[in-house]
Design an enzyme around this catalytic site. Sequence first.
Site, PDB file in Angstrom:
ATOM      1  CB  SER A  61      -0.867  -0.055   1.268  1.00  6.03           C
ATOM      2  OG  SER A  61      -1.390  -1.315   1.490  1.00  6.03           O
TER       3      SER A  61
HETATM    4  N1  SAH Z   1      -0.186  -5.118   4.169  1.00  7.32           N
HETATM    5  C1  SAH Z   1       0.766  -5.689   3.038  1.00  7.32           C
HETATM    6  C2  SAH Z   1      -0.321  -5.287   1.698  1.00  7.32           C
HETATM    7  C3  SAH Z   1      -1.318  -6.151   1.579  1.00  7.32           C
HETATM    8  S1  SAH Z   1      -1.872  -6.537   0.050  1.00  7.32           S
HETATM    9  C4  SAH Z   1       1.816  -4.701   3.160  1.00  7.32           C
HETATM   10  O1  SAH Z   1       2.218  -4.055   3.802  1.00  7.32           O
HETATM   11  O2  SAH Z   1       2.643  -4.779   2.059  1.00  7.32           O
HETATM   12  C5  SAH Z   1      -3.203  -7.596   0.398  1.00  7.32           C
HETATM   13  C6  SAH Z   1      -2.579  -8.998   0.890  1.00  7.32           C
HETATM   14  O3  SAH Z   1      -3.856  -9.819   1.480  1.00  7.32           O
HETATM   15  C7  SAH Z   1      -2.007  -9.952  -0.200  1.00  7.32           C
HETATM   16  O4  SAH Z   1      -0.799 -10.380   0.091  1.00  7.32           O
HETATM   17  C8  SAH Z   1      -3.003 -10.988  -0.274  1.00  7.32           C
HETATM   18  O5  SAH Z   1      -2.233 -12.293  -0.377  1.00  7.32           O
HETATM   19  C9  SAH Z   1      -3.613 -11.118   1.056  1.00  7.32           C
HETATM   20  N2  SAH Z   1      -4.820 -11.967   1.186  1.00  7.32           N
HETATM   21  C10 SAH Z   1      -5.877 -11.753   0.575  1.00  7.32           C
HETATM   22  N3  SAH Z   1      -7.077 -12.494   0.957  1.00  7.32           N
HETATM   23  C11 SAH Z   1      -6.467 -13.308   2.104  1.00  7.32           C
HETATM   24  C12 SAH Z   1      -6.903 -14.281   3.021  1.00  7.32           C
HETATM   25  N4  SAH Z   1      -8.066 -14.618   2.689  1.00  7.32           N
HETATM   26  N5  SAH Z   1      -5.932 -14.606   4.050  1.00  7.32           N
HETATM   27  C13 SAH Z   1      -4.793 -13.843   4.199  1.00  7.32           C
HETATM   28  N6  SAH Z   1      -4.527 -13.361   3.283  1.00  7.32           N
HETATM   29  C14 SAH Z   1      -5.042 -12.724   2.120  1.00  7.32           C
END
Ligand code: SAH
Length: 213
Positions: A61
């Site tokens: 993000s």
């Molecule tokens: N917080 C992160 C950015 C998140 S991007 C940072 O600081 O870089 C969103 C993330 O959510 C992705 O890596 C994706 O794999 C994860 N995601 C999506 N659905 C999910 C689920 N059901 N359980 C765990 N992770 C999930």
Amino acid sequence: MTLDAEGKMQFLFSLRSKGVTNARVLGAMEKVDRGAFVRGHFAARAYDDMPLPIACGQTISQPSVVGLMTQALDVQPRDTVLEIGTGSGYQAAVLSHLARRVYTIDRHRTLSRGAEALFTGMGLHNITVIAGDGSFGLPDQAPFDRILVTAAAEDPPGPLLAQLKVGGIMVVPVGQSDAVQSLIKVTRAADGLHYDELLPVRFVPLVEGMAQD
Ligand code: SAH
């Protein structure tokens, strides 16, 4: 890329100009080198206020959104925090400077492993990384003081709301996956749940089940 003093000042100034004004949050963001969480030639853009691609087709993000979400979460030093969506690990690293303990889950094992290696290298020992489906939270460690969801859900997931302590706060982007979503702050008071809409955001979708990689 680590920043010199002037780069750091500019980074903090740009965060403040976007509404990240909480001193503890700015202090935590000053301590975490975003460049370490971004690979290859994107590292040169690590301090620009933009989301960047990471492995597995996901995104880290933009710093101002990380700051505003962290600020809304109002993390206290004794808190146990659950993050859904480890991604690069950047947000969890910021939280680790504010909370007692951070649990972070991702459905991509590649991302979980990468983030865990970075945390170890940085000496961030209060973060536990879990490869798993975060839609169901982490019942073994529940309840949590704070829950941060960094992928967009169509509604605040019920199992996560159930794992929030009384007095607890959850921040989650809510909306259709391919549209602009609303960042929602949910507070669990003794008399039930209260919802506040904070700002429009755009996140990758929360997907159920483990990924292949
Ligand atoms: N917080 C992160 C950015 C998140 S991007 C940072 O600081 O870089 C969103 C993330 O959510 C992705 O890596 C994706 O794999 C994860 N995601 C999506 N659905 C999910 C689920 N059901 N359980 C765990 N992770 C999930």
